[in-house]
Design a protein around this motif. Structure first.
Motif, PDB file in Angstrom:
ATOM      1  N   PHE A 127     -20.313  70.720  12.897  1.00  0.00           N
ATOM      2  CA  PHE A 127     -19.151  70.110  12.282  1.00  0.00           C
ATOM      3  C   PHE A 127     -19.063  70.404  10.790  1.00  0.00           C
ATOM      4  O   PHE A 127     -17.965  70.550  10.246  1.00  0.00           O
ATOM      5  CB  PHE A 127     -19.164  68.594  12.512  1.00  0.00           C
ATOM      6  N   ASN A 166     -25.085  68.343  15.127  1.00  0.00           N
ATOM      7  CA  ASN A 166     -23.751  67.960  14.671  1.00  0.00           C
ATOM      8  C   ASN A 166     -23.493  68.377  13.228  1.00  0.00           C
ATOM      9  O   ASN A 166     -22.409  68.832  12.879  1.00  0.00           O
ATOM     10  CB  ASN A 166     -23.569  66.451  14.810  1.00  0.00           C
ATOM     11  N   ALA A 178     -13.386  58.819  16.202  1.00  0.00           N
ATOM     12  CA  ALA A 178     -14.528  58.987  15.295  1.00  0.00           C
ATOM     13  C   ALA A 178     -14.878  60.451  15.100  1.00  0.00           C
ATOM     14  O   ALA A 178     -15.314  60.866  14.020  1.00  0.00           O
ATOM     15  CB  ALA A 178     -15.737  58.220  15.839  1.00  0.00           C
ATOM     16  N   THR A 179     -14.671  61.258  16.146  1.00  0.00           N
ATOM     17  CA  THR A 179     -14.961  62.683  16.063  1.00  0.00           C
ATOM     18  C   THR A 179     -14.074  63.380  15.038  1.00  0.00           C
ATOM     19  O   THR A 179     -14.450  64.405  14.474  1.00  0.00           O
ATOM     20  CB  THR A 179     -14.763  63.348  17.450  1.00  0.00           C
ATOM     21  N   MET A 180     -12.902  62.820  14.769  1.00  0.00           N
ATOM     22  CA  MET A 180     -11.952  63.440  13.842  1.00  0.00           C
ATOM     23  C   MET A 180     -12.091  62.938  12.413  1.00  0.00           C
ATOM     24  O   MET A 180     -11.378  63.392  11.525  1.00  0.00           O
ATOM     25  CB  MET A 180     -10.519  63.179  14.332  1.00  0.00           C
ATOM     26  N   VAL A 222     -21.488  60.925  15.331  1.00  0.00           N
ATOM     27  CA  VAL A 222     -20.809  60.387  16.504  1.00  0.00           C
ATOM     28  C   VAL A 222     -21.516  60.772  17.803  1.00  0.00           C
ATOM     29  O   VAL A 222     -21.541  59.974  18.753  1.00  0.00           O
ATOM     30  CB  VAL A 222     -19.330  60.825  16.532  1.00  0.00           C
ATOM     31  N   SER A 243     -17.261  69.205  20.362  1.00  0.00           N
ATOM     32  CA  SER A 243     -18.173  68.267  21.027  1.00  0.00           C
ATOM     33  C   SER A 243     -18.836  68.899  22.241  1.00  0.00           C
ATOM     34  O   SER A 243     -20.021  68.664  22.499  1.00  0.00           O
ATOM     35  CB  SER A 243     -17.403  67.003  21.455  1.00  0.00           C
ATOM     36  N   ASN A 294     -18.058  61.940  11.894  1.00  0.00           N
ATOM     37  CA  ASN A 294     -18.262  62.831  13.033  1.00  0.00           C
ATOM     38  C   ASN A 294     -19.655  63.457  13.064  1.00  0.00           C
ATOM     39  O   ASN A 294     -20.066  64.007  14.073  1.00  0.00           O
ATOM     40  CB  ASN A 294     -17.178  63.917  13.091  1.00  0.00           C
ATOM     41  N   ILE A 323     -15.363  71.951  10.459  1.00  0.00           N
ATOM     42  CA  ILE A 323     -14.322  70.940  10.275  1.00  0.00           C
ATOM     43  C   ILE A 323     -13.274  71.381   9.262  1.00  0.00           C
ATOM     44  O   ILE A 323     -12.069  71.205   9.458  1.00  0.00           O
ATOM     45  CB  ILE A 323     -14.935  69.578   9.884  1.00  0.00           C
ATOM     46  N   PHE A 362     -11.586  69.371  18.392  1.00  0.00           N
ATOM     47  CA  PHE A 362     -12.762  68.521  18.244  1.00  0.00           C
ATOM     48  C   PHE A 362     -13.443  68.245  19.572  1.00  0.00           C
ATOM     49  O   PHE A 362     -14.666  68.057  19.613  1.00  0.00           O
ATOM     50  CB  PHE A 362     -12.397  67.232  17.510  1.00  0.00           C
TER      51      PHE A 362
END
Length: 243
Positions: free
Chosen positions: A38, A34, A212-214, A222, A88, A219, A42, A84
């Motif tokens: 991310f 992650n 939560a991913t955003m 998560v 994932s 994130n 992101i 997102f």
């Protein structure tokens, strides 16, 4: 209504479990996956959505500028869910064997049963886990593409946005419940059949995962938190109570 509260509660309980000494070693690889994905993507995602939004608004004639009040929230919601969730999917595709191991470790911790797997099992499960992830991706695309098209049809796009968010939440739960259920040889059709009996539970759990991913920083953790939370849900709800 109880399920609306239980879904988020299970995710928070799963996140709390990640600090347990016996479970930390199973979190390292999913956490690193992650962080790498991310951490690098992101900033690009937010920059792209903002830039594209500005470009779309610049193309509107002055007498249609009032549409920006509808276009901007719709485009941001749609784009962030797509981006997102896509992140994932990639993260889970890479981390699937390790997530299965984490789910088993969490279940062993909650039930007191012996933890039987080892890292050789991770290698053995790479192909089956990858196939499962690709099947979920196909399921997602076959439903997401028609929904995405509806989002751009005037009047229809309002209820379509609600359906889009609910579908995103549903997919997040489908994504993560796969790990504890897969450990019990319950596969995609069985997973969806059991979740359909508890839609509010699935939407509330997946909805919080999606939010939560955003959130930056959140994130990063998560994915392992959602794996642990889905396992807590599996254990506490006794396999979602379907036999």
């Amino acid at each position: 209504m109880k399920d609306l509260l239980n879904g988020p509660r299970y995710l928070l309980q799963g996140a709390a479990l990640l600090t347990r000494p016996k479970l930390r070693r199973f979190v390292i690889i999913p956490l690193l996956i992650n962080l790498l994905l991310f951490g690098g993507l992101i900033a690009w995602a937010y920059h792209w959505v903002d830039g594209t939004t500005q470009w779309m608004l610049s193309r509107l004639p002055s007498w249609l500028q009032w549409l920006s009040f509808f276009i901007v929230p719709l485009f941001w919601t749609t784009s962030l869910v797509v981006i997102f969730y896509s992140f994932s999917v990639v993260a889970n595709l890479i981390g699937a064997p390790f997530n299965g191991l984490l789910a088993e470790a969490v279940e062993a911790h909650l039930t007191g049963k012996a933890f039987a797997s080892n890292w050789r099992d991770v290698v053995r499960d790479i192909l089956p886990a990858t196939f499962s992830e690709l099947r979920k991706l196909l399921y997602y695309l076959l439903r997401a593409i028609p929904l995405f098209i509806l989002l751009w049809i005037p009047l229809v796009n309002v209820p379509a946005t609600v359906l889009w968010v609910l579908f995103g939440a549903w997919m997040m739960t489908v994504q993560y419940i796969d790990y504890p259920m897969g450990n019990h040889r319950l596969f995609f059709a069985d997973q969806r059949a059991r979740l359909r009996k508890r839609p509010l539970l699935a939407w509330s759990f997946g909805g919080l995962v999606m939010v939560a991913t955003m959130i930056p920083v959140v994130n990063f953790v998560v994915m392992p938190a959602a794996v642990a939370g889905a396992t807590v849900m599996w254990v506490r709800e006794e396999g979602l109570q379907k036999r």
